[in-house]
Design a protein around this motif. Structure first.
Motif, PDB file in Angstrom:
ATOM      1  N   LYS A  79       0.833  -1.305  -0.055  1.00 25.60           N
ATOM      2  CA  LYS A  79      -0.084  -0.065  -0.113  1.00 25.60           C
ATOM      3  C   LYS A  79       0.959   1.131   0.264  1.00 25.60           C
ATOM      4  O   LYS A  79       0.627   2.244  -0.556  1.00 25.60           O
ATOM      5  CB  LYS A  79      -0.872   0.009   1.185  1.00 25.60           C
ATOM      6  CG  LYS A  79      -2.169  -0.960   1.237  1.00 25.60           C
ATOM      7  CD  LYS A  79      -2.870  -1.011   2.175  1.00 25.60           C
ATOM      8  CE  LYS A  79      -4.065  -2.144   2.372  1.00 25.60           C
ATOM      9  NZ  LYS A  79      -4.692  -2.100   3.646  1.00 25.60           N
ATOM     10  N   LEU A  80       2.070   1.352   0.669  1.00 24.85           N
ATOM     11  CA  LEU A  80       3.011   2.443   0.759  1.00 24.85           C
ATOM     12  C   LEU A  80       3.857   2.602  -0.571  1.00 24.85           C
ATOM     13  O   LEU A  80       3.943   3.670  -0.826  1.00 24.85           O
ATOM     14  CB  LEU A  80       3.734   2.265   1.843  1.00 24.85           C
ATOM     15  CG  LEU A  80       3.111   2.224   3.362  1.00 24.85           C
ATOM     16  CD1 LEU A  80       4.359   2.017   4.538  1.00 24.85           C
ATOM     17  CD2 LEU A  80       2.555   3.506   3.609  1.00 24.85           C
ATOM     18  N   ASP A  81       3.992   1.487  -1.163  1.00 25.14           N
ATOM     19  CA  ASP A  81       4.778   1.583  -2.286  1.00 25.14           C
ATOM     20  C   ASP A  81       3.847   2.094  -3.497  1.00 25.14           C
ATOM     21  O   ASP A  81       3.041   1.091  -4.000  1.00 25.14           O
ATOM     22  CB  ASP A  81       5.278   0.211  -2.783  1.00 25.14           C
ATOM     23  CG  ASP A  81       6.284   0.391  -4.031  1.00 25.14           C
ATOM     24  OD1 ASP A  81       6.552   1.380  -4.415  1.00 25.14           O
ATOM     25  OD2 ASP A  81       7.017  -0.500  -4.188  1.00 25.14           O
ATOM     26  N   SER A  82       4.119   3.028  -4.233  1.00 30.28           N
ATOM     27  CA  SER A  82       3.182   3.650  -5.145  1.00 30.28           C
ATOM     28  C   SER A  82       3.433   2.953  -6.404  1.00 30.28           C
ATOM     29  O   SER A  82       2.610   3.022  -7.518  1.00 30.28           O
ATOM     30  CB  SER A  82       3.298   5.107  -5.220  1.00 30.28           C
ATOM     31  OG  SER A  82       4.443   5.300  -5.500  1.00 30.28           O
ATOM     32  N   SER A  83       4.577   2.572  -6.773  1.00 30.61           N
ATOM     33  CA  SER A  83       4.935   1.891  -8.136  1.00 30.61           C
ATOM     34  C   SER A  83       4.385   0.545  -8.051  1.00 30.61           C
ATOM     35  O   SER A  83       4.394  -0.379  -7.279  1.00 30.61           O
ATOM     36  CB  SER A  83       6.608   1.654  -8.142  1.00 30.61           C
ATOM     37  OG  SER A  83       7.070   0.926  -7.112  1.00 30.61           O
ATOM     38  N   PRO A  84       3.940   0.217  -9.571  1.00 30.53           N
ATOM     39  CA  PRO A  84       3.370  -1.146  -9.589  1.00 30.53           C
ATOM     40  C   PRO A  84       4.248  -2.234  -9.792  1.00 30.53           C
ATOM     41  O   PRO A  84       5.415  -1.961 -10.043  1.00 30.53           O
ATOM     42  CB  PRO A  84       2.647  -0.780 -11.129  1.00 30.53           C
ATOM     43  CG  PRO A  84       3.395   0.353 -11.621  1.00 30.53           C
ATOM     44  CD  PRO A  84       3.868   0.975 -10.742  1.00 30.53           C
ATOM     45  N   SER A  85       3.961  -3.279  -9.273  1.00 31.93           N
ATOM     46  CA  SER A  85       4.814  -4.366  -9.461  1.00 31.93           C
ATOM     47  C   SER A  85       5.171  -5.130 -10.683  1.00 31.93           C
ATOM     48  O   SER A  85       4.018  -4.871 -11.653  1.00 31.93           O
ATOM     49  CB  SER A  85       4.013  -5.651  -8.682  1.00 31.93           C
ATOM     50  OG  SER A  85       4.639  -6.791  -8.774  1.00 31.93           O
ATOM     51  N   LEU A  86       6.065  -5.563 -11.000  1.00 35.82           N
ATOM     52  CA  LEU A  86       6.539  -6.166 -12.126  1.00 35.82           C
ATOM     53  C   LEU A  86       5.626  -7.313 -12.595  1.00 35.82           C
ATOM     54  O   LEU A  86       5.423  -7.556 -13.947  1.00 35.82           O
ATOM     55  CB  LEU A  86       7.911  -6.457 -12.229  1.00 35.82           C
ATOM     56  CG  LEU A  86       8.525  -7.247 -13.642  1.00 35.82           C
ATOM     57  CD1 LEU A  86       8.358  -5.986 -14.562  1.00 35.82           C
ATOM     58  CD2 LEU A  86      10.165  -7.664 -13.497  1.00 35.82           C
ATOM     59  N   LYS A  87       5.172  -7.902 -11.662  1.00 34.39           N
ATOM     60  CA  LYS A  87       4.333  -9.025 -11.646  1.00 34.39           C
ATOM     61  C   LYS A  87       2.889  -8.548 -12.439  1.00 34.39           C
ATOM     62  O   LYS A  87       2.342  -9.531 -13.031  1.00 34.39           O
ATOM     63  CB  LYS A  87       3.958  -9.757 -10.362  1.00 34.39           C
ATOM     64  CG  LYS A  87       3.377 -11.006 -10.306  1.00 34.39           C
ATOM     65  CD  LYS A  87       3.254 -11.482  -8.718  1.00 34.39           C
ATOM     66  CE  LYS A  87       2.302 -12.916  -9.076  1.00 34.39           C
ATOM     67  NZ  LYS A  87       2.284 -13.502  -7.726  1.00 34.39           N
ATOM     68  N   ASP A  88       2.514  -7.387 -12.279  1.00 39.14           N
ATOM     69  CA  ASP A  88       1.390  -6.863 -12.540  1.00 39.14           C
ATOM     70  C   ASP A  88       1.568  -6.070 -13.901  1.00 39.14           C
ATOM     71  O   ASP A  88       0.660  -6.195 -14.896  1.00 39.14           O
ATOM     72  CB  ASP A  88       0.470  -5.944 -11.702  1.00 39.14           C
ATOM     73  CG  ASP A  88       0.484  -6.507 -10.324  1.00 39.14           C
ATOM     74  OD1 ASP A  88      -0.099  -7.717 -10.267  1.00 39.14           O
ATOM     75  OD2 ASP A  88       0.541  -5.652  -9.271  1.00 39.14           O
ATOM     76  N   THR A  89       2.778  -5.505 -14.265  1.00 39.06           N
ATOM     77  CA  THR A  89       3.094  -4.723 -15.300  1.00 39.06           C
ATOM     78  C   THR A  89       3.720  -5.373 -16.555  1.00 39.06           C
ATOM     79  O   THR A  89       3.455  -5.157 -17.496  1.00 39.06           O
ATOM     80  CB  THR A  89       3.866  -3.353 -14.803  1.00 39.06           C
ATOM     81  OG1 THR A  89       5.184  -4.138 -14.556  1.00 39.06           O
ATOM     82  CG2 THR A  89       3.293  -2.563 -13.899  1.00 39.06           C
ATOM     83  N   ASP A  90       4.307  -6.663 -16.075  1.00 39.64           N
ATOM     84  CA  ASP A  90       4.817  -7.558 -16.974  1.00 39.64           C
ATOM     85  C   ASP A  90       5.226  -8.742 -16.841  1.00 39.64           C
ATOM     86  O   ASP A  90       5.951  -9.152 -16.631  1.00 39.64           O
ATOM     87  CB  ASP A  90       6.259  -6.849 -17.677  1.00 39.64           C
ATOM     88  CG  ASP A  90       6.821  -7.184 -18.859  1.00 39.64           C
ATOM     89  OD1 ASP A  90       6.444  -8.283 -19.300  1.00 39.64           O
ATOM     90  OD2 ASP A  90       7.707  -6.676 -19.509  1.00 39.64           O
TER      91      ASP A  90
END
Length: 169
Positions: A79-90
């Motif tokens: 929740k604190l990390d605003s960057s999306p996960s690589l698992k989700d993005t690629d």
């Protein structure tokens, strides 16, 4: 008028400079050709080195941005990390870098014990942790007996004797 798009100059002053997509960028984990040059400990059942191996592994996994493949972030941290996960993005890239390092840093016996079809780095990591933490009491008893049986005359010098005692401790 000639079409000048073929020879378009993408200099830093050009506002139409293309930005590469995340899948075209080289993931840091893919730049490591041999993780054993960094993690010089091969994990096996015979030596008491799980803690050393796991700490070295986590240090390098963090440095090469694959720590979340073995230890997923907690819900609070996510929740604190605003960057999306690589698992989700690629997901394809995530799959390519998943688990590569674990299997080459463990003994063949451990490899045969933990490897499964379609496994992930997280599952392999957890299996190894179970192997080395579930038998803490019997392992401690074994190491205590080994420590008590060590004799200096079995070693070529003081340094190797002390190093062996340190490893057992």
């Amino acid at each position: 008028m000639a079409d000048n798009t073929i020879g378009r100059n993408y200099s830093s002053s050009s506002k139409s400079q293309p930005t590469p997509s995340s899948s075209l960028l080289l993931h840091p984990a893919l730049t490591v050709s041999n993780i054993n040059t960094f993690i010089k400990v091969t994990l096996d059942n015979e030596k008491a080195q799980y803690i050393t191996w796991s700490e070295l592994f986590k240090i390098h996994a963090k440095a090469y941005k694959v720590l979340d493949q073995i230890i997923p972030p907690s819900k609070e941290a996510a929740k604190l990390d605003s960057s999306p996960s690589l698992k989700d993005t690629d997901p394809e890239l995530w799959s390519r870098v998943d688990g590569q390092w674990i299997y080459v840093t463990i003994s063949e016996d451990l490899l045969h014990t933990i490897i499964e079809r379609n496994s992930t780095a997280e599952l392999a990591w957890n299996r190894l942790e179970e192997i080395f933490s579930n038998n803490k009491n019997s392992r401690a008893l074994y190491l205590e007996q080994e420590f008590s049986a060590v004799r200096m005359e079995k070693f070529p010098d003081d340094s190797s004797y002390c190093q062996h005692l340190k490893t057992l401790a």
